[in-house]
Design a protein around this motif. Structure first.
Motif, PDB file in Angstrom:
ATOM      1  N   ALA A   3      13.592  22.007 -44.734  1.00  0.00           N
ATOM      2  CA  ALA A   3      14.871  22.694 -44.530  1.00  0.00           C
ATOM      3  C   ALA A   3      16.040  21.783 -44.842  1.00  0.00           C
ATOM      4  O   ALA A   3      17.035  22.196 -45.433  1.00  0.00           O
ATOM      5  CB  ALA A   3      14.968  23.202 -43.088  1.00  0.00           C
ATOM      6  N   LEU A   6      16.409  21.496 -48.560  1.00  0.00           N
ATOM      7  CA  LEU A   6      16.951  22.739 -49.088  1.00  0.00           C
ATOM      8  C   LEU A   6      18.442  22.819 -48.828  1.00  0.00           C
ATOM      9  O   LEU A   6      19.219  23.255 -49.679  1.00  0.00           O
ATOM     10  CB  LEU A   6      16.227  23.930 -48.445  1.00  0.00           C
ATOM     11  CG  LEU A   6      16.752  25.329 -48.838  1.00  0.00           C
ATOM     12  CD1 LEU A   6      16.551  25.543 -50.340  1.00  0.00           C
ATOM     13  CD2 LEU A   6      16.025  26.408 -48.045  1.00  0.00           C
ATOM     14  N   GLN A   7      18.847  22.361 -47.638  1.00  0.00           N
ATOM     15  CA  GLN A   7      20.254  22.401 -47.269  1.00  0.00           C
ATOM     16  C   GLN A   7      21.103  21.584 -48.241  1.00  0.00           C
ATOM     17  O   GLN A   7      22.191  21.979 -48.630  1.00  0.00           O
ATOM     18  CB  GLN A   7      20.429  21.865 -45.848  1.00  0.00           C
ATOM     19  CG  GLN A   7      21.847  21.967 -45.302  1.00  0.00           C
ATOM     20  CD  GLN A   7      22.250  23.403 -45.042  1.00  0.00           C
ATOM     21  OE1 GLN A   7      21.460  24.176 -44.531  1.00  0.00           O
ATOM     22  NE2 GLN A   7      23.467  23.748 -45.400  1.00  0.00           N
ATOM     23  N   LEU A  10      22.224  23.311 -51.498  1.00  0.00           N
ATOM     24  CA  LEU A  10      23.133  24.443 -51.432  1.00  0.00           C
ATOM     25  C   LEU A  10      24.555  24.028 -51.783  1.00  0.00           C
ATOM     26  O   LEU A  10      24.977  22.909 -51.498  1.00  0.00           O
ATOM     27  CB  LEU A  10      23.122  25.039 -50.015  1.00  0.00           C
ATOM     28  CG  LEU A  10      21.825  25.702 -49.558  1.00  0.00           C
ATOM     29  CD1 LEU A  10      21.946  26.094 -48.094  1.00  0.00           C
ATOM     30  CD2 LEU A  10      21.496  26.921 -50.415  1.00  0.00           C
ATOM     31  N   ASP A 125      31.999  33.106 -48.795  1.00  0.00           N
ATOM     32  CA  ASP A 125      30.779  33.469 -48.064  1.00  0.00           C
ATOM     33  C   ASP A 125      31.102  34.155 -46.741  1.00  0.00           C
ATOM     34  O   ASP A 125      30.332  35.000 -46.272  1.00  0.00           O
ATOM     35  CB  ASP A 125      29.953  32.215 -47.781  1.00  0.00           C
ATOM     36  CG  ASP A 125      29.591  31.470 -49.059  1.00  0.00           C
ATOM     37  OD1 ASP A 125      28.885  32.050 -49.894  1.00  0.00           O
ATOM     38  OD2 ASP A 125      30.037  30.320 -49.223  1.00  0.00           O
ATOM     39  N   GLN A 205      27.349  30.003 -38.165  1.00  0.00           N
ATOM     40  CA  GLN A 205      25.910  29.699 -38.266  1.00  0.00           C
ATOM     41  C   GLN A 205      25.071  30.962 -38.201  1.00  0.00           C
ATOM     42  O   GLN A 205      24.118  31.136 -38.955  1.00  0.00           O
ATOM     43  CB  GLN A 205      25.490  28.756 -37.136  1.00  0.00           C
ATOM     44  CG  GLN A 205      25.705  27.278 -37.399  1.00  0.00           C
ATOM     45  CD  GLN A 205      25.167  26.432 -36.254  1.00  0.00           C
ATOM     46  OE1 GLN A 205      25.444  26.707 -35.087  1.00  0.00           O
ATOM     47  NE2 GLN A 205      24.421  25.394 -36.587  1.00  0.00           N
ATOM     48  N   VAL A 208      25.538  32.998 -41.552  1.00  0.00           N
ATOM     49  CA  VAL A 208      25.074  32.378 -42.803  1.00  0.00           C
ATOM     50  C   VAL A 208      24.020  31.341 -42.441  1.00  0.00           C
ATOM     51  O   VAL A 208      24.265  30.129 -42.453  1.00  0.00           O
ATOM     52  CB  VAL A 208      26.250  31.722 -43.569  1.00  0.00           C
ATOM     53  CG1 VAL A 208      25.821  31.362 -44.987  1.00  0.00           C
ATOM     54  CG2 VAL A 208      27.467  32.621 -43.597  1.00  0.00           C
ATOM     55  N   ASP A 209      22.819  31.796 -42.134  1.00  0.00           N
ATOM     56  CA  ASP A 209      21.810  30.892 -41.595  1.00  0.00           C
ATOM     57  C   ASP A 209      21.313  29.883 -42.615  1.00  0.00           C
ATOM     58  O   ASP A 209      20.739  28.854 -42.248  1.00  0.00           O
ATOM     59  CB  ASP A 209      20.638  31.681 -41.005  1.00  0.00           C
ATOM     60  CG  ASP A 209      19.967  32.591 -42.020  1.00  0.00           C
ATOM     61  OD1 ASP A 209      20.479  32.681 -43.157  1.00  0.00           O
ATOM     62  OD2 ASP A 209      18.951  33.213 -41.680  1.00  0.00           O
ATOM     63  N   THR A 210      21.535  30.113 -43.911  1.00  0.00           N
ATOM     64  CA  THR A 210      21.117  29.132 -44.908  1.00  0.00           C
ATOM     65  C   THR A 210      21.920  27.835 -44.789  1.00  0.00           C
ATOM     66  O   THR A 210      21.485  26.789 -45.281  1.00  0.00           O
ATOM     67  CB  THR A 210      21.295  29.700 -46.334  1.00  0.00           C
ATOM     68  OG1 THR A 210      22.638  30.164 -46.496  1.00  0.00           O
ATOM     69  CG2 THR A 210      20.319  30.826 -46.589  1.00  0.00           C
ATOM     70  N   HIS A 211      23.074  27.901 -44.153  1.00  0.00           N
ATOM     71  CA  HIS A 211      23.904  26.711 -43.952  1.00  0.00           C
ATOM     72  C   HIS A 211      23.814  26.211 -42.508  1.00  0.00           C
ATOM     73  O   HIS A 211      24.675  25.441 -42.078  1.00  0.00           O
ATOM     74  CB  HIS A 211      25.360  27.019 -44.293  1.00  0.00           C
ATOM     75  CG  HIS A 211      25.598  27.247 -45.755  1.00  0.00           C
ATOM     76  ND1 HIS A 211      26.036  26.268 -46.607  1.00  0.00           N
ATOM     77  CD2 HIS A 211      25.418  28.358 -46.520  1.00  0.00           C
ATOM     78  CE1 HIS A 211      26.153  26.763 -47.836  1.00  0.00           C
ATOM     79  NE2 HIS A 211      25.779  28.032 -47.808  1.00  0.00           N
ATOM     80  N   TYR A 212      22.809  26.646 -41.788  1.00  0.00           N
ATOM     81  CA  TYR A 212      22.705  26.327 -40.362  1.00  0.00           C
ATOM     82  C   TYR A 212      22.677  24.815 -40.128  1.00  0.00           C
ATOM     83  O   TYR A 212      23.389  24.297 -39.255  1.00  0.00           O
ATOM     84  CB  TYR A 212      21.452  26.973 -39.768  1.00  0.00           C
ATOM     85  CG  TYR A 212      21.349  26.820 -38.270  1.00  0.00           C
ATOM     86  CD1 TYR A 212      21.823  27.808 -37.413  1.00  0.00           C
ATOM     87  CD2 TYR A 212      20.776  25.675 -37.699  1.00  0.00           C
ATOM     88  CE1 TYR A 212      21.739  27.675 -36.044  1.00  0.00           C
ATOM     89  CE2 TYR A 212      20.705  25.527 -36.332  1.00  0.00           C
ATOM     90  CZ  TYR A 212      21.175  26.529 -35.503  1.00  0.00           C
ATOM     91  OH  TYR A 212      21.108  26.384 -34.141  1.00  0.00           O
TER      92      TYR A 212
END
Length: 471
Positions: A3, A6-7, A10, A125, A205, A208-212
């Motif tokens: 994770a 991946l972060q 982004l 976003d 958060q 937009v959970d992809t940027h959590y």
């Protein structure tokens, strides 16, 4: 791929701050940046004419971009225009309609400013929709929301100016529920709260959970910075108390030849000077400049407190009624005897009595003992002065910690509200008086365990943290 990895791949999170004119969009960003330098704030409508960007980072690593957009001034015309486009292009999606609108708007079109807003939110976003709760739910808000919801972006409604208008919140939430907008936050840009800032990032958060992970880093980092900021402010106030409590004014034979400059006057000047410097330092710590002091109407005139600490009645203003002293102001600075091991230095005139105090006493109070033997006297600020300094600076510290960078109301420092002295105040001040050498900051002083006890307990009291008694 983990994770965290991946972060890092982004792009930055883009957050647009939108809303009607004069609701506090620029003020919100100033408060998040803790800076009065971003953008322009005026009472007149339409102050922000172009999209402006700011970035929030963690240790110089950018996390998200904030975009300050122009105010939506003619929501009725915008809504009518979009409806007209929808009627002509029924096969196009709402987002396509809006993209077509911004792509074909003319530079001199009356809706050109609204197009700047729509163009930016289409690239974002998350939208932060700012509402001045002092306003009723007028048609302009309904029309704006009708347009913004077409963009299909998460919307967090920010209720501004809530501190003095709590009754308006329930009505606003009812109106927003009609548009299926339930993600709201009270964030007063005048009455700042770090918890509100923290909740803002947490709400983003959830949307937009992809940027959590990145947002959690930002939350932790901002929390650390805020704690350090408050600690630095409290530590600066402690330095003021230490410098005044340990300060000595010696009356020598030569000084008696200068009647226009008495030890009392020198003491007053010293206290005024160090308190004034503390004021400037506190403003700097919390990113309020002297220019902002004038704009924000903090009671300072030409760089000095309007209310002199030695002005008549100051003690009563701070709830310190000590008889006639209250009438002539705080802290005349009388000759204060320091008692150590039963020895009153002010009364010790016999060499035998001083010799009996031992070398440790002479080492600590050498200057005072020499002055006593020579028939001279020394003065230091009395307890009333120290109490006023502490109460006033604690009040100011608390106000700065709760002050947004959009505040315009006057902060008064001629009262203390519910501020109070530490329970062990007398013991703390006694420790300072017994160590006059602490008046000068040094590594030895700062590493002294007794000094650290005094400093830590005063800091805890200034920040209203749990404290333990001085042993």
């Amino acid at each position: 791929m983990f994770a965290s990895e991946l972060q890092e791949t982004l792009p930055l999170l883009n957050v647009s701050v939108v809303g009607h004119t004069n609701t506090g969009k620029t003020s919100l960003i100033r408060t998040l940046l803790r800076s009065t330098q971003f953008g322009i704030i005026e009472d007149a409508a339409g102050t922000t004419r172009h999209v402006e960007q700011a970035t929030l980072a963690v240790d110089n690593q950018p996390i998200l971009n904030l975009y300050d957009t122009p105010g939506l001034e003619d929501s009725r015309a915008l809504y009518a225009h979009i409806r007209n486009l929808q009627a002509k292009s029924k096969s196009m999606s709402p987002v396509q309609i809006l993209k077509n609108f911004v792509e074909h708007i003319a530079i001199d079109d009356p809706l050109e400013q609204e197009a700047k807003v729509i163009r930016q939110v289409l690239r974002s976003d998350v939208l932060l929709y700012i509402i001045d709760v002092r306003e009723p739910f007028l048609e302009k808000y309904r029309l704006e929301l009708n347009v913004l919801t077409l963009i299909a972006r998460p919307i967090i409604t920010i209720f501004n100016f809530t501190a003095e208008n709590p009754q308006a919140l329930a009505k606003w939430r009812e109106h927003l529920a009609v548009y299926n907008i339930h993600t709201t936050l009270e964030f007063d840009t005048v009455a700042y709260s770090f918890e509100a800032e923290k909740r803002l990032y947490q709400k983003i958060q959830t949307l937009v959970d992809t940027h959590y992970v990145a947002l959690q880093k930002l939350i932790d980092y901002r929390a650390k910075l805020w704690k350090q900021l408050c600690h630095s402010g409290a530590k600066r106030v402690v330095e003021l108390i230490v410098s005044v409590a340990c300060h000595r004014e010696i009356t020598t034979e030569s000084s008696k030849l200068l009647p226009d400059v008495s030890p009392e006057e020198r003491l007053h000047d010293f206290v005024r000077k160090v308190e004034q410097q503390c004021l400037h330092d506190l403003l700097s710590i919390f990113s309020f400049s002297e220019k902002d002091v004038e704009i924000q109407k903090i009671p300072v005139t030409n760089g000095h407190w309007e209310l002199d600490i030695f002005a008549p009645g100051i003690l009563k203003a701070y709830g310190l009624d000590v008889g006639s002293a209250a009438a002539k102001g705080a802290a005349a600075g009388a000759g204060i005897d320091l008692v150590v091991g039963g020895l009153s230095l002010g009364a010790a005139t016999a060499l035998g009595a001083i010799a009996g105090a031992g070398w440790s006493t002479f080492k600590r109070y050498g200057d005072e003992i020499k002055a006593t033997i020579s028939g001279n006297k020394f003065q230091c600020a009395d307890d009333a002065t120290l109490q006023v300094l502490y109460l006033r600076q604690k009040y100011l510290l608390q106000k700065l910690m709760q002050r947004g960078h959009a505040a315009h109301t006057k902060v008064r420092v001629d009262k203390t509200d519910n501020e109070k002295l530490p329970d062990n105040w007398s013991k703390l001040i006694s420790m300072l008086r017994q160590n006059p050498m602490w008046v000068v900051p040094s590594i030895a002083r700062n590493n002294n365990p007794h000094y650290q006890v005094v400093e830590n307990q005063l800091i805890a009291a200034l920040l209203d943290q749990e404290n333990t008694a001085l042993n």
